[in-house]
Scaffold this active site. Structure first.
Site, PDB file in Angstrom:
ATOM      1  N   GLY A 231       5.533   3.249   0.134  1.00  0.00           N
ATOM      2  CA  GLY A 231       6.134   4.104  -0.899  1.00  0.00           C
ATOM      3  C   GLY A 231       5.205   4.169  -2.088  1.00  0.00           C
ATOM      4  O   GLY A 231       4.028   3.825  -1.993  1.00  0.00           O
TER       5      GLY A 231
ATOM      6  N   SER B 129       0.858  -1.180   0.000  1.00  0.00           N
ATOM      7  CA  SER B 129       0.000   0.000   0.000  1.00  0.00           C
ATOM      8  C   SER B 129       0.893   1.229   0.000  1.00  0.00           C
ATOM      9  O   SER B 129       2.121   1.118   0.026  1.00  0.00           O
ATOM     10  CB  SER B 129      -0.890   0.004   1.240  1.00  0.00           C
ATOM     11  OG  SER B 129      -0.096   0.369   2.366  1.00  0.00           O
ATOM     12  N   LYS B 130       0.252   2.379   0.002  1.00  0.00           N
ATOM     13  CA  LYS B 130       1.007   3.641  -0.059  1.00  0.00           C
ATOM     14  C   LYS B 130       2.021   3.765   1.073  1.00  0.00           C
ATOM     15  O   LYS B 130       3.014   4.470   0.946  1.00  0.00           O
ATOM     16  CB  LYS B 130       0.040   4.819  -0.004  1.00  0.00           C
ATOM     17  CG  LYS B 130      -0.741   4.945  -1.292  1.00  0.00           C
ATOM     18  CD  LYS B 130      -1.146   6.398  -1.550  1.00  0.00           C
ATOM     19  CE  LYS B 130      -1.891   6.542  -2.858  1.00  0.00           C
ATOM     20  NZ  LYS B 130      -3.343   6.562  -2.697  1.00  0.00           N
ATOM     21  N   ARG B 131       1.732   3.074   2.178  1.00  0.00           N
ATOM     22  CA  ARG B 131       2.668   3.136   3.308  1.00  0.00           C
ATOM     23  C   ARG B 131       4.059   2.646   2.911  1.00  0.00           C
ATOM     24  O   ARG B 131       5.048   2.982   3.528  1.00  0.00           O
ATOM     25  CB  ARG B 131       2.159   2.260   4.468  1.00  0.00           C
ATOM     26  CG  ARG B 131       1.009   2.844   5.236  1.00  0.00           C
ATOM     27  CD  ARG B 131       0.577   1.927   6.364  1.00  0.00           C
ATOM     28  NE  ARG B 131       0.167   0.607   5.883  1.00  0.00           N
ATOM     29  CZ  ARG B 131       0.803  -0.513   6.126  1.00  0.00           C
ATOM     30  NH1 ARG B 131       1.894  -0.504   6.863  1.00  0.00           N
ATOM     31  NH2 ARG B 131       0.358  -1.656   5.660  1.00  0.00           N
TER      32      ARG B 131
END
Ligand code: GLU
Length: 477
Positions: A248, A244-246
């Site tokens: 990167g 996920s965006k966490r």
């Protein structure tokens, strides 16, 4: 004829997981001389936007995943879904449900309180037609349509990657196939479209595996052959949670902007789940030739940005400089090193790029280094200036400038001889001259070989920069 599809929902950009699904579909189609279809699943109007449709298409084009048919949009196909709903209703395989959202919510809570798995309780399933909608069209319009799921026995999904996966039918809900506002739902539209588009293999992320038994029953109810399924293992971040965006950047186009080559992303994505011996780098032709589900693993793959950047640097080293030139132009424009549309000598650019390939991990880094070749002037890094442009280097720089002014051979080889004569004359190390010149030419202390740098800059720019350095030391003398 093998027919596969990529069916993104346009509620976000094309992300790593979606691109990998698209890639496996594309490769499977090409390997088998089949067709690859692009279908936009935009029935959820609250989350789908035209911008995301464009962004997904842009991503597909950048990765050169050429589709043969489409893009189809589900919102253009509501009449088709309606006709299939009517067919199921007529055959008694689906039914109107008038339960209100509030009632359903209450029953869901009650079920949880009693320790049961919440599931539609079938209240409208067994009502007689007259009881339910009183024969009035108006009432059925406000009702949702539910699909009659079998309530006993099991459903086996025969998956090309995972083998047989067994589901208990009593766990399956009578799912809503058309909402009361007339919009169809995912599990239904996906089957109708796969039937209509003659899809032979459904290749998608295994987050959809739980939907597959439901979809199998819809195929059966409609009387159509069930396609083959391949559910791709999830992609995880370094901490083994779902990517996920966490972790990167996850959008494919963000990698384009960071200076990754499309072929690198393709090569990297294919290895998230698929392997061919221990080969790491593949051409597109090789991928098409070798791809099969026999070599797709069951376990999830971990996305490793370090490996991706390593692969990018390897591709940059091996790429042909002319091709890199084409790819890097938008980056030098964006960095304002040249104006948009400004012409640049392509042959010269290739020569400059050749000196930087070994030292650039991304096109952004390549563009940054090209700045000192292309720009009229360079600014100095303060530390480098203090350390190398000073009284000590002044006489050598001045002498170099004079020697170059009268030089006839301005090739790397000729320049090397000029440098050598100065170094030998003064009994200094090459670095005592080369480093100050490097700062004068590039503003910093790292660059390709100094003779090559000067050759690429050309005599005029070299002299101008030497002159500026000399003046910077002696305030105009
Ligand atoms: N539209 C679905 C998604 O984006 C894909 C459905 C499918 O491939 O069956 O997750």
């Amino acid at each position: 004829m093998i027919r596969v599809r990529f069916a993104p929902s346009p509620s976000g950009h094309l992300h790593i997981g979606g691109a990998r699904t698209a890639l496996f579909n594309y490769l499977f189609a090409r390997h088998n001389n089949g067709k690859f279809i692009l279908r936009i699943e935009d029935t959820d109007r609250t989350r789908s936007t035209d911008e995301y449709i464009d962004a997904i298409i842009e991503g597909m084009k950048w990765l050169k995943f050429e589709w043969d048919e489409g893009p189809f949009r589900q919102t253009d196909r509501f009449d088709v879904y309606r006709s299939y709903v009517d067919k199921l209703l007529k055959e008694g395989k689906a039914y109107y449900c008038c339960c209100t959202p509030e009632e359903l919510e209450q029953r869901r809570k009650d079920a949880i309180a009693q320790g049961k798995t919440p599931k539609y309780d079938g209240r409208c399933r067994n009502l007689e037609k007259g009881q339910r909608v009183k024969g009035s069209k108006g009432q059925s319009k406000n009702a949702a349509v539910r699909f009659k799921m079998p309530q006993h026995s099991q459903t086996v999904v025969d998956d090309l990657i995972r083998g047989n996966v067994v589901f208990e039918n009593d766990q399956l809900d009578d799912l809503i196939i058309m909402r009361s506002d007339g919009t169809p739902t995912y599990n239904f539209t996906v089957v109708v479209d796969d039937v209509d588009m003659k899809i032979t293999h459904v290749i998608r992320g295994d987050d959809h595996l739980n939907n597959t038994p439901k979809q199998i029953h819809i195929y059966k109810a409609l009387g159509y052959e069930i396609p083959l399924f391949a559910h791709l293992p999830m992609i995880l971040g370094s901490d083994k949670t779902r990517l996920s965006k966490r972790h990167g950047a996850t959008s494919v186009m963000a990698y384009k902007d960071m200076g990754y080559l499309p072929d690198v992303l393709v090569n990297y994505l294919v290895r998230l789940g698929w392997s061919y011996g221990d080969q790491e780098v593949f051409t597109r032709e090789e991928l098409i030739k070798y791809f099969s589900f026999d070599n797709v693993g069951k376990s999830s793959a971990v996305f490793n940005p370090e490996k991706l950047i390593w692969l990018n640097s390897q591709y940059i080293i091996k790429s042909n400089p002319e091709e890199l030139g084409e790819l890097v132009i938008p980056f030098i424009e964006n960095a304002n090193i040249i104006q948009k549309g400004q012409t640049i000598d392509k042959q010269w650019l290739s020569k400059a790029i050749k000196t930087l390939q070994e030292r650039s991990k991304t096109l952004v880094e390549l563009a940054t280094s090209l700045r000192y070749y292309i720009a009229e002037d360079v600014g100095y890094n303060e530390k480098a200036k203090t350390k190398f442009l000073n009284e000590k280097s002044f006489p050598y720089l001045k002498e170099l400038k004079e020697n170059i002014e009268s030089a006839t051979d301005f090739t790397a080889h000729g320049l090397e001889n000029i440098f050598k004569s100065i170094v030998e004359k003064h009994g200094i190390k090459l670095g005592a001259l080369a480093q100050p010149v490097r700062v004068a030419m590039t503003g910093g202390t790292e660059s390709p070989g100094i003779f090559e740098v000067l050759e690429i800059l050309g005599k005029e720019k070299t002299l101008k920069r030497l002159d500026k350095a000399v003046k910077a030391i002696k305030g105009g003398n």
